[in-house]
Design a protein around this motif. Structure first.
Motif, PDB file in Angstrom:
ATOM      1  N   THR A   1      51.046 -12.060  11.646  1.00  0.00           N
ATOM      2  CA  THR A   1      50.901 -12.179  13.094  1.00  0.00           C
ATOM      3  C   THR A   1      51.076 -10.835  13.778  1.00  0.00           C
ATOM      4  O   THR A   1      50.303 -10.463  14.662  1.00  0.00           O
ATOM      5  CB  THR A   1      51.916 -13.199  13.658  1.00  0.00           C
ATOM      6  OG1 THR A   1      51.708 -14.464  13.014  1.00  0.00           O
ATOM      7  CG2 THR A   1      51.767 -13.367  15.151  1.00  0.00           C
ATOM      8  N   VAL A   2      52.083 -10.091  13.354  1.00  0.00           N
ATOM      9  CA  VAL A   2      52.325  -8.761  13.931  1.00  0.00           C
ATOM     10  C   VAL A   2      51.133  -7.845  13.648  1.00  0.00           C
ATOM     11  O   VAL A   2      50.685  -7.095  14.525  1.00  0.00           O
ATOM     12  CB  VAL A   2      53.643  -8.159  13.387  1.00  0.00           C
ATOM     13  CG1 VAL A   2      53.755  -6.689  13.719  1.00  0.00           C
ATOM     14  CG2 VAL A   2      54.834  -8.928  13.930  1.00  0.00           C
ATOM     15  N   GLU A   3      50.589  -7.906  12.446  1.00  0.00           N
ATOM     16  CA  GLU A   3      49.431  -7.092  12.078  1.00  0.00           C
ATOM     17  C   GLU A   3      48.223  -7.448  12.937  1.00  0.00           C
ATOM     18  O   GLU A   3      47.517  -6.572  13.434  1.00  0.00           O
ATOM     19  CB  GLU A   3      49.113  -7.314  10.600  1.00  0.00           C
ATOM     20  CG  GLU A   3      48.296  -6.219   9.969  1.00  0.00           C
ATOM     21  CD  GLU A   3      48.193  -6.436   8.460  1.00  0.00           C
ATOM     22  OE1 GLU A   3      47.051  -6.637   8.011  1.00  0.00           O
ATOM     23  OE2 GLU A   3      49.225  -6.409   7.776  1.00  0.00           O
ATOM     24  N   ALA A   4      47.999  -8.738  13.157  1.00  0.00           N
ATOM     25  CA  ALA A   4      46.871  -9.182  13.981  1.00  0.00           C
ATOM     26  C   ALA A   4      47.052  -8.720  15.425  1.00  0.00           C
ATOM     27  O   ALA A   4      46.103  -8.265  16.069  1.00  0.00           O
ATOM     28  CB  ALA A   4      46.735 -10.699  13.919  1.00  0.00           C
ATOM     29  N   LEU A   5      48.266  -8.829  15.938  1.00  0.00           N
ATOM     30  CA  LEU A   5      48.538  -8.378  17.307  1.00  0.00           C
ATOM     31  C   LEU A   5      48.369  -6.869  17.443  1.00  0.00           C
ATOM     32  O   LEU A   5      47.822  -6.383  18.441  1.00  0.00           O
ATOM     33  CB  LEU A   5      49.953  -8.791  17.734  1.00  0.00           C
ATOM     34  CG  LEU A   5      50.146 -10.264  18.055  1.00  0.00           C
ATOM     35  CD1 LEU A   5      51.630 -10.565  18.281  1.00  0.00           C
ATOM     36  CD2 LEU A   5      49.335 -10.659  19.278  1.00  0.00           C
ATOM     37  N   ALA A   6      48.824  -6.122  16.456  1.00  0.00           N
ATOM     38  CA  ALA A   6      48.686  -4.662  16.493  1.00  0.00           C
ATOM     39  C   ALA A   6      47.207  -4.282  16.512  1.00  0.00           C
ATOM     40  O   ALA A   6      46.797  -3.380  17.250  1.00  0.00           O
ATOM     41  CB  ALA A   6      49.383  -4.033  15.293  1.00  0.00           C
TER      42      ALA A   6
ATOM     43  N   ASP B   1      45.183  -2.364  19.667  1.00  0.00           N
ATOM     44  CA  ASP B   1      44.631  -1.033  19.366  1.00  0.00           C
ATOM     45  C   ASP B   1      43.183  -0.944  19.852  1.00  0.00           C
ATOM     46  O   ASP B   1      42.249  -0.885  19.069  1.00  0.00           O
ATOM     47  CB  ASP B   1      44.724  -0.766  17.868  1.00  0.00           C
ATOM     48  CG  ASP B   1      44.245   0.631  17.492  1.00  0.00           C
ATOM     49  OD1 ASP B   1      44.218   1.507  18.373  1.00  0.00           O
ATOM     50  OD2 ASP B   1      43.894   0.835  16.318  1.00  0.00           O
ATOM     51  N   VAL B   2      42.995  -0.897  21.174  1.00  0.00           N
ATOM     52  CA  VAL B   2      41.661  -0.864  21.759  1.00  0.00           C
ATOM     53  C   VAL B   2      40.903   0.399  21.338  1.00  0.00           C
ATOM     54  O   VAL B   2      39.745   0.312  20.917  1.00  0.00           O
ATOM     55  CB  VAL B   2      41.721  -1.008  23.297  1.00  0.00           C
ATOM     56  CG1 VAL B   2      40.356  -0.822  23.918  1.00  0.00           C
ATOM     57  CG2 VAL B   2      42.303  -2.365  23.655  1.00  0.00           C
ATOM     58  N   PRO B   3      41.496   1.599  21.422  1.00  0.00           N
ATOM     59  CA  PRO B   3      40.742   2.784  20.991  1.00  0.00           C
ATOM     60  C   PRO B   3      40.304   2.692  19.529  1.00  0.00           C
ATOM     61  O   PRO B   3      39.187   3.079  19.190  1.00  0.00           O
ATOM     62  CB  PRO B   3      41.723   3.943  21.187  1.00  0.00           C
ATOM     63  CG  PRO B   3      42.688   3.453  22.217  1.00  0.00           C
ATOM     64  CD  PRO B   3      42.787   1.975  21.984  1.00  0.00           C
TER      65      PRO B   3
ATOM     66  N   LYS C   1      36.444   2.673  18.288  1.00  0.00           N
ATOM     67  CA  LYS C   1      35.972   3.626  17.278  1.00  0.00           C
ATOM     68  C   LYS C   1      35.334   2.884  16.100  1.00  0.00           C
ATOM     69  O   LYS C   1      34.281   3.286  15.596  1.00  0.00           O
ATOM     70  CB  LYS C   1      37.144   4.477  16.803  1.00  0.00           C
ATOM     71  CG  LYS C   1      36.768   5.590  15.879  1.00  0.00           C
ATOM     72  CD  LYS C   1      37.978   6.435  15.534  1.00  0.00           C
ATOM     73  CE  LYS C   1      37.617   7.547  14.581  1.00  0.00           C
ATOM     74  NZ  LYS C   1      38.773   8.362  14.220  1.00  0.00           N
ATOM     75  N   GLU C   2      35.967   1.810  15.682  1.00  0.00           N
ATOM     76  CA  GLU C   2      35.453   0.983  14.590  1.00  0.00           C
ATOM     77  C   GLU C   2      34.073   0.422  14.939  1.00  0.00           C
ATOM     78  O   GLU C   2      33.137   0.484  14.142  1.00  0.00           O
ATOM     79  CB  GLU C   2      36.435  -0.174  14.364  1.00  0.00           C
ATOM     80  CG  GLU C   2      36.466  -0.765  13.007  1.00  0.00           C
ATOM     81  CD  GLU C   2      37.606  -1.786  12.910  1.00  0.00           C
ATOM     82  OE1 GLU C   2      37.359  -2.955  13.260  1.00  0.00           O
ATOM     83  OE2 GLU C   2      38.713  -1.410  12.500  1.00  0.00           O
ATOM     84  N   GLN C   3      33.943  -0.094  16.162  1.00  0.00           N
ATOM     85  CA  GLN C   3      32.674  -0.663  16.622  1.00  0.00           C
ATOM     86  C   GLN C   3      31.601   0.418  16.708  1.00  0.00           C
ATOM     87  O   GLN C   3      30.452   0.193  16.327  1.00  0.00           O
ATOM     88  CB  GLN C   3      32.853  -1.333  17.994  1.00  0.00           C
ATOM     89  CG  GLN C   3      31.607  -2.006  18.504  1.00  0.00           C
ATOM     90  CD  GLN C   3      31.189  -3.199  17.679  1.00  0.00           C
ATOM     91  OE1 GLN C   3      32.021  -3.916  17.162  1.00  0.00           O
ATOM     92  NE2 GLN C   3      29.903  -3.404  17.536  1.00  0.00           N
ATOM     93  N   ALA C   4      31.975   1.607  17.186  1.00  0.00           N
ATOM     94  CA  ALA C   4      31.017   2.708  17.285  1.00  0.00           C
ATOM     95  C   ALA C   4      30.522   3.112  15.898  1.00  0.00           C
ATOM     96  O   ALA C   4      29.323   3.371  15.711  1.00  0.00           O
ATOM     97  CB  ALA C   4      31.654   3.902  17.997  1.00  0.00           C
ATOM     98  N   GLN C   5      31.423   3.158  14.944  1.00  0.00           N
ATOM     99  CA  GLN C   5      31.027   3.517  13.573  1.00  0.00           C
ATOM    100  C   GLN C   5      30.094   2.467  12.983  1.00  0.00           C
ATOM    101  O   GLN C   5      29.096   2.807  12.343  1.00  0.00           O
ATOM    102  CB  GLN C   5      32.267   3.686  12.680  1.00  0.00           C
ATOM    103  CG  GLN C   5      31.945   4.151  11.282  1.00  0.00           C
ATOM    104  CD  GLN C   5      31.272   5.515  11.256  1.00  0.00           C
ATOM    105  OE1 GLN C   5      31.731   6.436  11.900  1.00  0.00           O
ATOM    106  NE2 GLN C   5      30.182   5.633  10.534  1.00  0.00           N
TER     107      GLN C   5
END
Length: 106
Positions: free
Chosen positions: A22-27, A31-33, A37-41
């Protein structure tokens, strides 16, 4: 029959694991930036792949078109392919000549 202490220990371990997930999913969500960046790649990769596919299709179509030309014309096209700089120079010279001719006739 399971020992209540063992059962409690398994429950605690499962709860820790679920909490970690849950913590990993929330993090990740926060993490919008990083997500941008992931989407741009991903988009860049998709565009590169589409460009490559387009080049492959155009190359095949060009080859097919050249193959259907009369032999002397096909030979000239192949020469132009081997020397693209010469072709570009000839086109520029032609454009300049047309421009100069059109200015002189005004």
């Amino acid at each position: 029959m399971t020992d209540p202490k063992e059962q409690l220990q398994r429950d605690v371990e499962r709860t820790r694991r679920e909490l970690g997930e849950t913590v990993e999913a929330l993090a990740h969500k926060v993490d919008v930036p990083g997500r941008v960046k992931e989407q741009a790649q991903e988009t860049a990769d998709r565009v590169k792949e589409q460009a490559h596919e387009t080049v492959v299709r155009l190359t095949a179509a060009t080859n097919q078109a050249v193959d259907s030309l009369p032999t002397p014309v096909a030979e000239q096209v192949e020469k132009a392919r081997r020397h693209p700089g010469a072709l570009a120079a000839a086109l520029i010279a032609l454009i300049v000549a047309i421009w100069a001719f059109s200015r002189r006739n005004r």
